[in-house]
Design a protein around this motif. Structure first.
Motif, PDB file in Angstrom:
ATOM      1  N   VAL A   1     -65.929  44.138  24.372  1.00 61.35           N
ATOM      2  CA  VAL A   1     -66.286  45.403  24.096  1.00 61.35           C
ATOM      3  C   VAL A   1     -66.704  44.722  26.026  1.00 61.35           C
ATOM      4  CG1 VAL A   1     -68.420  46.878  24.726  1.00 61.35           C
ATOM      5  CG2 VAL A   1     -67.252  46.025  23.153  1.00 61.35           C
ATOM      6  N   MET A   2     -67.017  45.627  27.059  1.00 62.15           N
ATOM      7  CA  MET A   2     -67.322  45.692  28.637  1.00 62.15           C
ATOM      8  C   MET A   2     -68.589  47.208  28.560  1.00 62.15           C
ATOM      9  SD  MET A   2     -63.884  44.038  30.157  1.00 62.15           S
ATOM     10  CE  MET A   2     -64.619  44.254  32.413  1.00 62.15           C
ATOM     11  N   PHE A   3     -69.560  46.544  29.324  1.00 65.04           N
ATOM     12  CA  PHE A   3     -70.477  46.909  29.913  1.00 65.04           C
ATOM     13  C   PHE A   3     -70.471  47.215  31.242  1.00 65.04           C
ATOM     14  CE2 PHE A   3     -71.641  46.236  25.474  1.00 65.04           C
ATOM     15  CZ  PHE A   3     -72.281  47.403  25.158  1.00 65.04           C
ATOM     16  N   SER A   4     -70.198  48.850  31.612  1.00 63.67           N
ATOM     17  CA  SER A   4     -70.512  48.796  33.112  1.00 63.67           C
ATOM     18  C   SER A   4     -71.473  50.214  33.689  1.00 63.67           C
ATOM     19  CB  SER A   4     -69.198  49.591  33.459  1.00 63.67           C
ATOM     20  OG  SER A   4     -68.871  50.921  33.302  1.00 63.67           O
ATOM     21  N   ASP A   5     -71.845  49.846  34.738  1.00 67.39           N
ATOM     22  CA  ASP A   5     -72.900  51.088  35.366  1.00 67.39           C
ATOM     23  C   ASP A   5     -73.016  50.865  37.020  1.00 67.39           C
ATOM     24  OD1 ASP A   5     -74.194  52.928  34.718  1.00 67.39           O
ATOM     25  OD2 ASP A   5     -76.047  51.956  33.668  1.00 67.39           O
ATOM     26  N   GLU A   6     -73.191  51.912  37.323  1.00 67.55           N
ATOM     27  CA  GLU A   6     -73.763  52.432  39.134  1.00 67.55           C
ATOM     28  C   GLU A   6     -75.094  51.836  38.943  1.00 67.55           C
ATOM     29  OE1 GLU A   6     -73.503  56.297  37.341  1.00 67.55           O
ATOM     30  OE2 GLU A   6     -72.210  54.392  36.863  1.00 67.55           O
ATOM     31  N   LYS A   7     -75.579  51.393  39.888  1.00 68.85           N
ATOM     32  CA  LYS A   7     -77.194  50.963  40.021  1.00 68.85           C
ATOM     33  C   LYS A   7     -76.847  51.756  41.804  1.00 68.85           C
ATOM     34  CE  LYS A   7     -81.304  49.940  40.195  1.00 68.85           C
ATOM     35  NZ  LYS A   7     -82.630  50.560  39.753  1.00 68.85           N
TER      36      LYS A   7
ATOM     37  N   SER B   1     -69.765  53.213  29.562  1.00 70.72           N
ATOM     38  CA  SER B   1     -70.769  53.246  30.186  1.00 70.72           C
ATOM     39  C   SER B   1     -71.713  53.899  29.913  1.00 70.72           C
ATOM     40  CB  SER B   1     -69.929  54.346  31.410  1.00 70.72           C
ATOM     41  OG  SER B   1     -70.737  53.973  32.694  1.00 70.72           O
ATOM     42  N   ASN B   2     -73.388  54.733  29.931  1.00 74.43           N
ATOM     43  CA  ASN B   2     -73.706  54.618  30.487  1.00 74.43           C
ATOM     44  C   ASN B   2     -74.028  55.175  28.282  1.00 74.43           C
ATOM     45  OD1 ASN B   2     -75.013  54.322  32.686  1.00 74.43           O
ATOM     46  ND2 ASN B   2     -73.251  56.913  32.643  1.00 74.43           N
ATOM     47  N   MET B   3     -74.239  53.985  27.606  1.00 70.61           N
ATOM     48  CA  MET B   3     -73.398  54.039  25.921  1.00 70.61           C
ATOM     49  C   MET B   3     -72.691  55.671  25.917  1.00 70.61           C
ATOM     50  SD  MET B   3     -77.481  54.454  24.971  1.00 70.61           S
ATOM     51  CE  MET B   3     -78.111  56.016  25.764  1.00 70.61           C
ATOM     52  N   ALA B   4     -71.391  55.654  26.273  1.00 71.53           N
ATOM     53  CA  ALA B   4     -70.121  56.294  25.724  1.00 71.53           C
ATOM     54  C   ALA B   4     -69.227  55.256  25.835  1.00 71.53           C
ATOM     55  CB  ALA B   4     -70.358  57.745  26.139  1.00 71.53           C
ATOM     56  N   ARG B   5     -68.410  55.685  24.918  1.00 72.68           N
ATOM     57  CA  ARG B   5     -66.687  54.891  25.547  1.00 72.68           C
ATOM     58  C   ARG B   5     -65.936  55.149  26.372  1.00 72.68           C
ATOM     59  NH1 ARG B   5     -62.591  53.400  20.373  1.00 72.68           N
ATOM     60  NH2 ARG B   5     -62.464  55.457  20.967  1.00 72.68           N
ATOM     61  N   VAL B   6     -65.382  54.497  27.814  1.00 74.17           N
ATOM     62  CA  VAL B   6     -64.708  55.052  28.461  1.00 74.17           C
ATOM     63  C   VAL B   6     -63.333  55.199  28.235  1.00 74.17           C
ATOM     64  CG1 VAL B   6     -63.859  55.047  31.390  1.00 74.17           C
ATOM     65  CG2 VAL B   6     -66.609  54.320  30.321  1.00 74.17           C
ATOM     66  N   LYS B   7     -62.982  54.149  28.147  1.00 75.93           N
ATOM     67  CA  LYS B   7     -61.670  54.224  27.487  1.00 75.93           C
ATOM     68  C   LYS B   7     -60.821  52.140  26.522  1.00 75.93           C
ATOM     69  CE  LYS B   7     -58.689  52.780  30.836  1.00 75.93           C
ATOM     70  NZ  LYS B   7     -57.793  52.911  32.345  1.00 75.93           N
ATOM     71  N   GLU B   8     -60.475  52.950  26.124  1.00 76.23           N
ATOM     72  CA  GLU B   8     -59.771  51.833  25.788  1.00 76.23           C
ATOM     73  C   GLU B   8     -58.251  50.803  26.601  1.00 76.23           C
ATOM     74  OE1 GLU B   8     -57.833  51.314  21.894  1.00 76.23           O
ATOM     75  OE2 GLU B   8     -59.976  52.193  21.177  1.00 76.23           O
ATOM     76  N   ALA B   9     -58.411  49.372  27.287  1.00 71.78           N
ATOM     77  CA  ALA B   9     -57.274  48.952  28.676  1.00 71.78           C
ATOM     78  C   ALA B   9     -56.853  48.271  27.564  1.00 71.78           C
ATOM     79  CB  ALA B   9     -58.578  49.158  29.465  1.00 71.78           C
ATOM     80  N   LYS B  10     -55.770  47.912  28.719  1.00 75.05           N
ATOM     81  CA  LYS B  10     -54.805  45.972  28.240  1.00 75.05           C
ATOM     82  C   LYS B  10     -54.804  45.569  29.380  1.00 75.05           C
ATOM     83  CE  LYS B  10     -52.363  47.553  23.556  1.00 75.05           C
ATOM     84  NZ  LYS B  10     -51.476  47.566  22.777  1.00 75.05           N
ATOM     85  N   LYS B  11     -54.532  44.999  29.582  1.00 77.75           N
ATOM     86  CA  LYS B  11     -54.850  44.150  31.554  1.00 77.75           C
ATOM     87  C   LYS B  11     -52.962  44.383  31.601  1.00 77.75           C
ATOM     88  CE  LYS B  11     -56.428  40.264  33.559  1.00 77.75           C
ATOM     89  NZ  LYS B  11     -57.570  39.405  33.921  1.00 77.75           N
ATOM     90  N   ASP B  12     -52.213  43.685  31.131  1.00 77.69           N
ATOM     91  CA  ASP B  12     -50.468  43.290  29.807  1.00 77.69           C
ATOM     92  C   ASP B  12     -50.678  44.834  30.882  1.00 77.69           C
ATOM     93  OD1 ASP B  12     -50.648  40.926  29.277  1.00 77.69           O
ATOM     94  OD2 ASP B  12     -50.481  41.632  27.297  1.00 77.69           O
ATOM     95  N   ASP B  13     -50.990  45.843  30.195  1.00 77.66           N
ATOM     96  CA  ASP B  13     -50.042  47.451  31.072  1.00 77.66           C
ATOM     97  C   ASP B  13     -50.848  48.243  32.071  1.00 77.66           C
ATOM     98  OD1 ASP B  13     -49.132  48.274  28.149  1.00 77.66           O
ATOM     99  OD2 ASP B  13     -51.370  48.858  27.669  1.00 77.66           O
ATOM    100  N   HIS B  14     -51.851  46.978  32.975  1.00 74.47           N
ATOM    101  CA  HIS B  14     -52.467  47.573  34.084  1.00 74.47           C
ATOM    102  C   HIS B  14     -51.391  46.056  34.697  1.00 74.47           C
ATOM    103  CE1 HIS B  14     -54.687  47.408  37.905  1.00 74.47           C
ATOM    104  NE2 HIS B  14     -54.393  46.422  38.092  1.00 74.47           N
ATOM    105  N   ASN B  15     -51.355  45.822  34.620  1.00 70.66           N
ATOM    106  CA  ASN B  15     -50.205  44.517  35.787  1.00 70.66           C
ATOM    107  C   ASN B  15     -49.029  45.257  35.234  1.00 70.66           C
ATOM    108  OD1 ASN B  15     -52.518  42.577  36.082  1.00 70.66           O
ATOM    109  ND2 ASN B  15     -51.515  41.750  34.155  1.00 70.66           N
TER     110      ASN B  15
END
Length: 261
Positions: free
Chosen positions: A143-149, A232-246
């Motif tokens: 799990v990765m958490f992200s947010d803006e400030k 992000s903000n206690m909600a799941r944004v997406k599932e991601a695979k680094k290989d697919d991104h590359n």
């Protein structure tokens, strides 16, 4: 060396002095200071008494009701100063006595904490989120958490309050964070159990296009987790695979200058 001599010891000292013992000899005999024997002799010479004078001391300038009124005022007005509390409650003591009385009643003069106040809905949603994801380490490892400030300049100053111990972040003793808006910096960051993540400065507002660009070109390349879920903000944004991104990055055609502007 005893703090005070008993009445029998004082009588013995007088008897020795009447036998022409010196003050030094009597003091050594009773294991006390020479000044102690001197004051016993002086008291007996002027008053013919061996008993010590019981000192009453200075009485309290305030009554119990006046102390209770002072404490009650501070309980309801923790941001008021001792000067104001003394004036409002007509406390008979000096300012120093007022401060001492508050300290004796368990109140400490501290700097008020600043924090964002949460509504009941915010609190319930956070508890709900925590209860929903009470899972093992295997889940949180991906799990990765992200947010803006937005960091803004403010006019908040150090404000002292009276409070008891271990109550620093209670709402009655905290100040709501206010912003002046004269200076602001927008940033976005992510964090996980494996990495401290990246803190990225945002130019302008965080639009959906800008946010997508950050996810694909900042977050994905900087993460060491192959398969992860983004929250992000206690909600799941997406599932991601680094290989697919590359793979998408390699297959995408180069953008022209017109497309990037």
């Amino acid at each position: 060396m005893p703090r005070h001599l008993s009445e029998a010891q004082r009588a013995r000292a007088i008897a020795k002095l009447e036998e022409n013992w010196s003050l030094t000899e009597v003091a050594a005999e009773l294991n006390v200071s020479k000044s102690c024997i001197f004051y016993i002799k002086k008291r007996y010479y002027y008053t013919q008494r061996l008993q010590r004078t019981i000192r009453q001391g200075i009485g309290k300038v305030s009554t119990e009701n006046e102390d209770n009124a002072l404490v009650e005022f501070i309980n309801h007005n923790p941001f008021k100063t001792a000067v104001k509390a003394r004036e409002e409650t007509l406390f008979p003591g000096s300012l120093r006595t007022t401060q001492r009385r508050l300290k004796q009643c368990g109140f400490k003069n501290c700097v008020a904490a600043h924090k964002m106040f949460l509504t009941e809905e915010h609190k319930q949603r956070r508890v709900q989120f925590a209860n929903e994801f009470l899972q093992g380490n295997e889940f949180w490892n991906n799990v990765m958490f992200s947010d803006e400030k937005t960091f803004q300049s403010s006019k908040n100053e150090r404000l002292h309050i009276y409070r008891s111990r271990n109550t620093r972040f209670e709402e009655n003793y905290t100040l709501s964070t206010t912003n002046s808006g004269r200076f602001s910096v927008n940033v976005w960051a992510w964090i996980s159990v494996h990495d401290p993540g990246v803190c990225w400065q945002i130019d302008g507002r965080l639009t959906s296009a800008h946010y997508t660009n950050i996810l694909e070109n900042v977050m994905l390349p900087s993460s060491s987790i192959p398969n992860f879920q983004i929250y992000s903000n206690m909600a799941r944004v997406k599932e991601a695979k680094k290989d697919d991104h590359n793979n998408r990055k390699k297959s995408s055609k180069p953008k022209t200058k017109r497309e990037t502007t």
